[in-house]
Design a protein around this motif. Structure first.
Motif, mmCIF file in Angstrom:
data_model
loop_
_atom_site.group_PDB
_atom_site.id
_atom_site.type_symbol
_atom_site.label_atom_id
_atom_site.label_comp_id
_atom_site.label_asym_id
_atom_site.label_seq_id
_atom_site.Cartn_x
_atom_site.Cartn_y
_atom_site.Cartn_z
ATOM 1 N N THR A 343 0.843 -1.194 0.000
ATOM 2 C CA THR A 343 0.000 0.000 0.000
ATOM 3 C C THR A 343 0.875 1.239 0.000
ATOM 4 O OG1 THR A 343 -1.673 -1.190 1.281
ATOM 5 C CG2 THR A 343 -1.896 1.196 1.137
ATOM 6 N N THR A 370 -2.287 -1.330 -3.573
ATOM 7 C CA THR A 370 -3.223 -0.208 -3.433
ATOM 8 C C THR A 370 -2.453 1.094 -3.455
ATOM 9 O OG1 THR A 370 -4.692 -1.586 -2.063
ATOM 10 C CG2 THR A 370 -5.061 0.803 -2.040
ATOM 11 N N MET A 394 -4.470 -0.133 -13.423
ATOM 12 C CA MET A 394 -5.700 -0.864 -13.100
ATOM 13 C C MET A 394 -5.852 -2.105 -13.977
ATOM 14 S SD MET A 394 -8.485 2.108 -12.133
ATOM 15 C CE MET A 394 -8.312 3.026 -13.662
ATOM 16 N N ARG A 399 -5.137 -1.379 -7.390
ATOM 17 C CA ARG A 399 -6.303 -0.638 -6.926
ATOM 18 C C ARG A 399 -5.891 0.809 -6.657
ATOM 19 N NH1 ARG A 399 -8.855 -4.089 -2.066
ATOM 20 N NH2 ARG A 399 -6.921 -3.382 -1.121
ATOM 21 N N ARG A 464 -12.883 4.988 -4.764
ATOM 22 C CA ARG A 464 -12.173 3.972 -5.542
ATOM 23 C C ARG A 464 -12.362 4.273 -7.033
ATOM 24 N NH1 ARG A 464 -11.311 -1.748 -5.044
ATOM 25 N NH2 ARG A 464 -10.173 -2.378 -6.927
ATOM 26 N N ASP A 466 -12.973 3.425 -10.593
ATOM 27 C CA ASP A 466 -13.549 2.276 -11.278
ATOM 28 C C ASP A 466 -12.944 2.152 -12.677
ATOM 29 O OD1 ASP A 466 -15.668 0.160 -11.616
ATOM 30 O OD2 ASP A 466 -16.216 1.517 -13.256
#
Length: 491
Positions: A343, A370, A394, A399, A464, A466
């Motif tokens: 992360t 992430t 992505m 993420r 988040r 998409d």
């Protein structure tokens, strides 16, 4: 060209026939320069294209920001002092050699890499606390200053005016009056408004020493790159307590309120224990380098400090002159070593192809990767350039979350919930190649759990991204972001 040349010759009496020859000469000479310094291919091509299209502007920009010199005089001073510093740092490495045996298996390679090239060793026996409220952190600074007995050493990129940052100034003046030796090291550009304020004169009147790091000097751009900056955040109290992290000496209620991004969101760690001496040593080195009155690094090795806790940690400093590219190697190694989760929180995201491939490879081998960045950024160019990378990330499984609770300024890397890299480093080319940075590497699951809770609080205030919706954004945005990304190799 022939008609224009004829008209100018008839009217003004001079010819433009020499212009193509001069242009070709500039391009050829510049091409030899690029070859001689062996820049990365993408960077070299970008600069070459600029000089071909806009020769005068391109040459001027290259002189200003094209390479990484800090000036011949300062470079010689740094090299000389680094030799003197190495004698002290070697003493510390030998002193804490056995602490390396306490490293978890997954952290040994990373620690050795961070220690390489005259770096600091891993040290056991520390107490490390994570603080996340900027106003409370400023109040802690004031409390630390009020309780200091011997020395206060502060090193920051930005010291802003207004709010509780001014209260810190008043506390330092009071401390100096009661006999505490205070030294302030600030970046010339980041703190330029502070240097023009009343505070420097007030500090000097009570004996507080001030040094301006990397001053911008008109007329010396051809010898020193203007945008190399001291980006570290270090606050050392009595050589026993250290604060470091992402926060400058600013009050978020007053700092950059006209930028339209909300309050800056930061985090700092408070350190007690033997690793604090490494930060004191780094401050002493930076102070000696940037203070024109000092010619040699004569600081003694800090005395052994008592154990204050059980945390295994390591100070990690980097810069464009000494320990060059070690930061890049450490981040690349950390990404490649991740096995479960990775992360990243950063306000400015601008990796090169190598780091991009490492992130995508990590996601491809099953690591939960992430990336958390601010939704609104004070640098539009950086934001556009960063978003040009979203689709590739992505598609590989990374993420991406955009924080909407202000400008997320915390810089951290959490690896498998067992290792954390926390400090002043942004995930961009400026931090990796140009700035003098400072980080703390922590090998402790309890601290990592605390950092993970902070990250979860950031995710709760994030949207988040998409992948499907992102792929449908307007074509003009794609072109704008890709165009902005073309500037990234030049930063």
């Amino acid at each position: 060209m022939s008609i224009l040349n004829y008209l100018l010759s008839s009217i003004f009496g001079f010819s433009l026939l020499w212009v193509p020859a001069l242009h070709a000469a500039i391009v050829i000479i510049f091409g030899f320069r690029l070859i001689s310094v062996r820049r990365p291919v993408g960077v070299a091509i970008a600069w070459f294209l600029i000089v071909v299209l806009f020769p005068l502007v391109g040459i001027a920009l290259y002189i200003l920001i094209g390479e990484r010199p800090v000036g011949r005089k300062l470079t010689r001073k740094i090299i000389r002092m680094e030799r003197e510093y190495s004698l002290i740092s070697e003493t510390m490495r030998q002193r804490y050699l056995q602490d390396r045996d306490q490293l978890p298996l997954e952290g040994r390679a990373l620690s050795l890499l961070a220690e390489s090239n005259n770096g600091s060793p891993v040290i056991a026996g520390n107490k490390i606390e994570l603080h996340t409220n900027s106003l409370e952190i400023l109040q802690h600074f004031i409390d630390e200053i009020n309780q200091a007995k011997h020395t206060l050493h502060l090193e920051f990129y930005i010291w802003a005016l207004g709010g509780d940052a001014d209260r810190v100034c008043e506390a330092l003046i009071t401390a100096a009056k009661r006999g505490v030796a205070c030294k302030i090291l600030l970046d010339s550009l980041g703190s330029k408004i502070w240097f023009k304020s009343i505070w420097p004169a007030r500090f000097k009147s009570v004996g507080i020493e001030i040094t301006e790091a990397l001053p911008i000097q008109i007329g010396r751009f051809q010898f020193r790159r203007a945008d190399l900056r001291l980006h570290r955040k270090i606050f050392v109290v009595d050589n026993a307590i250290v604060w470091t992290g992402s926060m400058n000496m600013v009050d978020p209620r007053t700092f950059k309120q006209d930028s339209g991004v909300g309050e800056w969101v930061d985090a700092m760690v408070r350190i007690e224990g033997p690793v604090a001496s490494q930060f004191e040593l780094t401050f002493a080195f930076d102070w000696s380098v940037d203070n024109p009155k000092i010619n040699h690094f004569n600081t003694l090795a800090p005395a052994p400090m008592p154990l204050e806790g059980k945390v295994l940690a390591q100070e990690f400093s980097s810069g464009p002159v000494y320990r060059d590219d070690v930061l890049y190697q450490v981040l690349l190694s950390a990404i490649m070593d991740a096995r479960e989760e990775l992360t990243i929180t950063t306000p400015y995201f601008g990796p090169d192809d190598g780091l991009m491939q490492a992130l995508m490879a990590a996601a491809g081998r099953g690591v939960i990767v992430t990336l958390i960045v601010p939704k609104l950024n004070d640098s539009k160019l950086v934001a556009w350039s960063s978003r040009s990378l979203y689709a590739d990330l992505m598609q590989a499984g990374v993420r991406i979350a955009e924080f909407h609770g202000g400008l997320l300024h915390t810089k951290s890397l959490l690896i498998d919930r067992r290792i954390a890299i926390f400090g002043s480093v942004n995930f961009d080319q400026r931090s990796l190649r140009l700035n003098f940075e400072i980080s703390l590497i922590v090998y402790n699951e309890a601290f990592c759990a605390t950092l993970e809770k902070l990250i979860e609080s950031y995710l709760a205030l994030s949207d988040r991204v998409d992948p499907t919706a992102w792929g449908k954004r307007p074509r003009w945005r794609v072109l704008l972001e890709n165009a902005a990304h073309l500037t990234s190799p030049l930063l």
